[in-house]
Scaffold this motif. Structure first.
Motif, PDB file in Angstrom:
ATOM      1  N   UNK A 242      43.493  24.915  42.019  1.00  0.00           N
ATOM      2  CA  UNK A 242      42.169  25.371  42.450  1.00  0.00           C
ATOM      3  C   UNK A 242      42.281  26.295  43.662  1.00  0.00           C
ATOM      4  N   UNK A 243      43.092  25.918  44.631  1.00  0.00           N
ATOM      5  CA  UNK A 243      43.282  26.756  45.813  1.00  0.00           C
ATOM      6  C   UNK A 243      43.926  28.090  45.434  1.00  0.00           C
ATOM      7  N   UNK A 244      44.923  28.031  44.550  1.00  0.00           N
ATOM      8  CA  UNK A 244      45.601  29.261  44.125  1.00  0.00           C
ATOM      9  C   UNK A 244      44.643  30.191  43.400  1.00  0.00           C
ATOM     10  N   UNK A 245      43.734  29.626  42.592  1.00  0.00           N
ATOM     11  CA  UNK A 245      42.786  30.455  41.842  1.00  0.00           C
ATOM     12  C   UNK A 245      41.885  31.249  42.774  1.00  0.00           C
ATOM     13  N   UNK A 246      41.558  30.688  43.934  1.00  0.00           N
ATOM     14  CA  UNK A 246      40.724  31.409  44.892  1.00  0.00           C
ATOM     15  C   UNK A 246      41.541  32.387  45.725  1.00  0.00           C
ATOM     16  N   UNK A 247      42.737  32.002  46.105  1.00  0.00           N
ATOM     17  CA  UNK A 247      43.548  32.861  46.964  1.00  0.00           C
ATOM     18  C   UNK A 247      44.189  34.009  46.191  1.00  0.00           C
ATOM     19  N   UNK A 248      44.569  33.759  44.943  1.00  0.00           N
ATOM     20  CA  UNK A 248      45.141  34.800  44.082  1.00  0.00           C
ATOM     21  C   UNK A 248      44.115  35.132  42.996  1.00  0.00           C
ATOM     22  N   UNK A 249      42.986  35.675  43.438  1.00  0.00           N
ATOM     23  CA  UNK A 249      41.818  35.820  42.558  1.00  0.00           C
ATOM     24  C   UNK A 249      42.008  36.843  41.448  1.00  0.00           C
ATOM     25  N   UNK A 250      43.053  37.651  41.508  1.00  0.00           N
ATOM     26  CA  UNK A 250      43.277  38.654  40.470  1.00  0.00           C
ATOM     27  C   UNK A 250      43.888  38.077  39.195  1.00  0.00           C
ATOM     28  N   UNK A 251      44.262  36.802  39.223  1.00  0.00           N
ATOM     29  CA  UNK A 251      44.943  36.212  38.072  1.00  0.00           C
ATOM     30  C   UNK A 251      44.130  35.033  37.530  1.00  0.00           C
ATOM     31  N   UNK A 252      44.236  34.821  36.236  1.00  0.00           N
ATOM     32  CA  UNK A 252      43.527  33.703  35.620  1.00  0.00           C
ATOM     33  C   UNK A 252      44.130  32.383  36.081  1.00  0.00           C
ATOM     34  N   UNK A 253      43.321  31.327  36.001  1.00  0.00           N
ATOM     35  CA  UNK A 253      43.811  30.010  36.404  1.00  0.00           C
ATOM     36  C   UNK A 253      44.964  29.552  35.513  1.00  0.00           C
ATOM     37  N   UNK A 254      44.897  29.891  34.221  1.00  0.00           N
ATOM     38  CA  UNK A 254      45.966  29.489  33.312  1.00  0.00           C
ATOM     39  C   UNK A 254      47.279  30.161  33.670  1.00  0.00           C
ATOM     40  N   UNK A 255      47.219  31.448  34.028  1.00  0.00           N
ATOM     41  CA  UNK A 255      48.447  32.151  34.408  1.00  0.00           C
ATOM     42  C   UNK A 255      49.014  31.552  35.695  1.00  0.00           C
TER      43      UNK A 255
END
Length: 319
Positions: free
Chosen positions: A22-35
């Motif tokens: 969840x944290x990564x999805x917000x911080x690395x917003x250019x990539x999908x959560x699945x990736x």
């Protein structure tokens, strides 16, 4: 063809208690959560230099480091769609988006988008997530956008957006006569009943819009809005929240209001205006490579100029 992506973010304290994915999805917003999940599982995305699991908790202060191979994105086709290029070099591209152009393919808009146009204009963007797009404008909002042409430039621009150091200023024409400018500081999140809309919501993300009066008309106001944050539909939601909705806004504009005594031509223009009266007029950021602060301006498009002319004439007619 592939490129190596390297990027780092430190987990802010406000994310304490979130799962790593969840944290990564917000911080690395250019990539999908699945990736991002796949990178966490493969060890390409580490937590304080160590492999971790997507469900691991973060507590704030940890370093997330990403080192991954990015393959060219072949899902989308290049299309020869004209672009108004305001500035371009090896790292960034600034465009003046016309109204009516969707930024990114989605359900209902699989092609004919800005992303397709960018892939035709600069084929190397196929190696950049989202073809270098780091922020969006609504389909019917015109004006300036910056696109990254390299992975380091994309990382740097995303970091500037997250740090709120990118300056974005908009022209809007709203219903109602404002007495003065002001600031709307109200969080924005999903509408509780309509998932396609946004709304001022106590559980939403912080959102701040500053606005000032440019010109007053008999029943409308030309305002200039400056964003501190970049939430979906932010200006449209905030202006409607303070009861000055944008002319032509089909989602947040409410019932059409026509000025008493207006001539038939103005009434027809207000009824038929095809989009929300919103234009991204100014954009400023630090160049990812040179470190130079760069600022760009885009003139008002013809439809907004015509609208303002008729509003002025209406005021003169009624004097």
């Amino acid at each position: 063809m592939s490129q190596t992506l390297e990027a780092q973010h430190r987990v802010p304290e406000r994310m304490a208690g979130l799962r790593l994915d969840q944290a990564a999805a917000e911080l690395f917003a250019d990539f999908s959560r699945e990736r991002l999940k796949s990178w966490i599982k493969s060890g390409a995305l580490t937590l304080d230099g160590q492999p971790a699991k997507p469900k691991d908790k973060v507590y704030g202060g940890e370093a997330l480091a990403l080192a991954a191979e990015i393959e060219d994105d072949t899902r989308f086709e290049p299309e020869d769609i004209p672009l108004t290029v305001v500035y371009e070099d090896e790292a960034v591209l600034v465009i003046d988006k016309p109204p009516g152009l969707v930024v990114h393919p989605a359900a209902g808009n699989p092609d004919g988008t800005l992303l397709n146009a960018l892939l035709h204009h600069a084929p190397g963007l196929a190696a950049i997530p989202r073809a270098g797009i780091v922020h969006r404008l609504d389909k019917d909002t015109s004006g300036l956008m910056v696109v990254a042409k390299t992975l380091p430039a994309q990382t740097a621009l995303v970091e500037q957006l997250q740090a709120r150091s990118v300056s974005r200023e908009y022209d809007a024409v709203v219903v109602g006569v404002m007495t003065a400018g002001g600031t709307v500081d109200a969080p924005i999140g999903r509408h509780p009943r309509d998932r396609k809309r946004q709304a001022v919501n106590a559980s939403g993300k912080p959102a701040v819009t500053h606005y000032r009066v440019v010109e007053r008309f008999r029943a409308h106001t030309h305002v200039r809005c400056k964003l501190e944050t970049g939430r979906t539909h932010q200006i449209r939601v905030h202006m409607a929240h303070v009861r000055y909705p944008l002319i032509g806004d089909p989602v947040y504009g409410g019932r059409l209001k026509l000025p008493a005594g207006a001539d038939d031509q103005l009434k027809e223009i207000l009824r038929e205006f095809p989009r929300q009266a919103l234009h991204a007029r100014k954009l400023a950021f630090v160049h990812p490579e040179s470190g130079e602060r760069m600022a760009f301006r885009a003139p008002l498009p013809d439809d907004l100029l015509m609208l303002l002319d008729f509003l002025r004439e209406d005021g003169e007619t009624m004097r």
